[in-house]
Write an enzyme that holds these catalytic residues in place. Structure first.
Site, PDB file in Angstrom:
ATOM      1  N   GLU A  40      36.857  80.118  73.348  1.00 42.72           N
ATOM      2  CA  GLU A  40      36.049  79.251  74.206  1.00 42.72           C
ATOM      3  C   GLU A  40      36.729  77.910  74.422  1.00 42.72           C
ATOM      4  O   GLU A  40      37.520  77.458  73.600  1.00 42.72           O
ATOM      5  CB  GLU A  40      34.644  79.071  73.626  1.00 42.72           C
ATOM      6  N   ARG A  65      30.794  76.069  63.177  1.00 40.69           N
ATOM      7  CA  ARG A  65      30.628  77.456  63.619  1.00 40.69           C
ATOM      8  C   ARG A  65      30.919  77.604  65.122  1.00 40.69           C
ATOM      9  O   ARG A  65      30.162  78.213  65.865  1.00 40.69           O
ATOM     10  CB  ARG A  65      29.234  77.990  63.281  1.00 40.69           C
ATOM     11  N   CYS A  70      43.682  78.950  72.043  1.00 41.48           N
ATOM     12  CA  CYS A  70      44.721  79.541  71.188  1.00 41.48           C
ATOM     13  C   CYS A  70      45.175  78.620  70.071  1.00 41.48           C
ATOM     14  O   CYS A  70      45.336  79.049  68.924  1.00 41.48           O
ATOM     15  CB  CYS A  70      45.910  79.997  72.018  1.00 41.48           C
ATOM     16  N   HIS A 108      51.211  78.508  74.678  1.00 39.90           N
ATOM     17  CA  HIS A 108      50.427  79.410  73.838  1.00 39.90           C
ATOM     18  C   HIS A 108      50.951  79.339  72.410  1.00 39.90           C
ATOM     19  O   HIS A 108      52.135  79.046  72.179  1.00 39.90           O
ATOM     20  CB  HIS A 108      50.531  80.844  74.375  1.00 39.90           C
ATOM     21  N   ASP A 124      47.401  87.624  66.951  1.00 41.02           N
ATOM     22  CA  ASP A 124      46.974  86.718  68.020  1.00 41.02           C
ATOM     23  C   ASP A 124      45.476  86.885  68.237  1.00 41.02           C
ATOM     24  O   ASP A 124      45.029  87.841  68.864  1.00 41.02           O
ATOM     25  CB  ASP A 124      47.746  87.016  69.304  1.00 41.02           C
TER      26      ASP A 124
END
Length: 269
Positions: A40, A65, A70, A108, A124
């Site tokens: 998210e 939480r 990435c 990334h 990943d």
């Protein structure tokens, strides 16, 4: 990472502490991570600072939480794996755009993980829809996974005919991202995280996403107010959530994220 922090992270995953850093344990942790901690970018649109420090990442994943993109997800997961006895290296990648153009440097973050059996895996948990299990770094043939057919191959030569030693990760024959094989430090990715959270050309500033793997191998995704569910055979159902209450309830019930207000896209100047 303290023993209490390890326990808190594993509790979030719904996983027992592995007795040894084995390949089987890594596979189980990888799958649990994808099922429980969403991919998210809500922080970008809630005005929350994104800081690539291990303690801040752990606080976000276990204390608040939440999920992340990435840098946050693989950064936190790498910290957990290292604390469990795995040898972990951070790798920098550049994501392929639809037209085949590579993204920015440090676009990334992925993980190269070595287990006690001396197996080396590409883990990943921060790419959204991708492989459910780690990929074998040494295997150059196709690797079947519940998420599709993946392949790790040596990148082709540049315009001068020189090979860099980088690796391309393919999904069903299409390149997803290119990885450098040189290990990096978490702080090296700060510029990439800043760009993706501030640039008007980054897809993270132009859209909202919250997505996770479901127990049956499908995926549930909330993009703004559109809730989409994908099942294993690829069939999709989607609907628009009409009220703020519906949106906040979806974040809570489907992703375990408690929010006080609905995030909206904050386009940078």
């Amino acid at each position: 990472m303290t023993s209490a922090q390890i326990d808190a992270y594993l509790h979030r995953l719904g996983s027992e502490r592995p007795q040894r850093p084995t390949s089987d344990a890594l596979r189980a942790l990888h799958l649990s991570h994808l099922r429980t901690i969403p991919f998210e970018n809500l922080s970008v649109h809630l005005g929350e600072e994104i800081t690539l420090e291990e303690q801040r990442l752990l606080d976000k994943v276990t204390g608040a939480r939440r999920g992340g993109f990435c840098y946050e997800l693989n950064g936190a997961f790498g910290t957990l794996l290292a604390a469990l006895g795995y040898q972990v290296e951070l790798l920098a990648g550049r994501v392929y755009a639809d037209e085949g153009r590579l993204g920015i440097p440090y676009d990334h973050l992925a993980l190269r993980v070595r287990t006690m059996e001396a197996d080396t895996w590409l883990a990943d948990v921060g790419f959204g829809a991708h492989s459910h299990y780690p990929l074998d770094c040494a295997e150059r043939g196709e690797q079947d996974d519940p998420g599709g057919r993946f392949q790790v191959v040596e990148a082709g030569p540049d315009a001068a005919g020189v090979r860099s030693g980088d690796l391309d990760v393919l999904w069903d024959g299409r390149p997803q991202y290119r990885l450098e094989t040189r290990p990096r430090a978490l702080g090296d990715f700060a510029a990439g995280a800043w760009w993706h959270s501030t640039s008007p050309t980054s897809h993270f500033t132009r859209s909202l996403v919250c997505s996770r793997l479901t127990e049956d191998g499908g995926r549930v995704t909330l993009s703004g107010r559109k809730l989409k569910t994908t099942v294993v055979d690829g069939a999709q159902e989607s609907r628009e959530l009409e009220t703020d209450e519906e949106v906040l309830t979806a974040y809570r019930d489907l992703f375990g994220i408690e929010l006080s207000r609905v995030p909206t896209v904050r386009n940078p100047d």
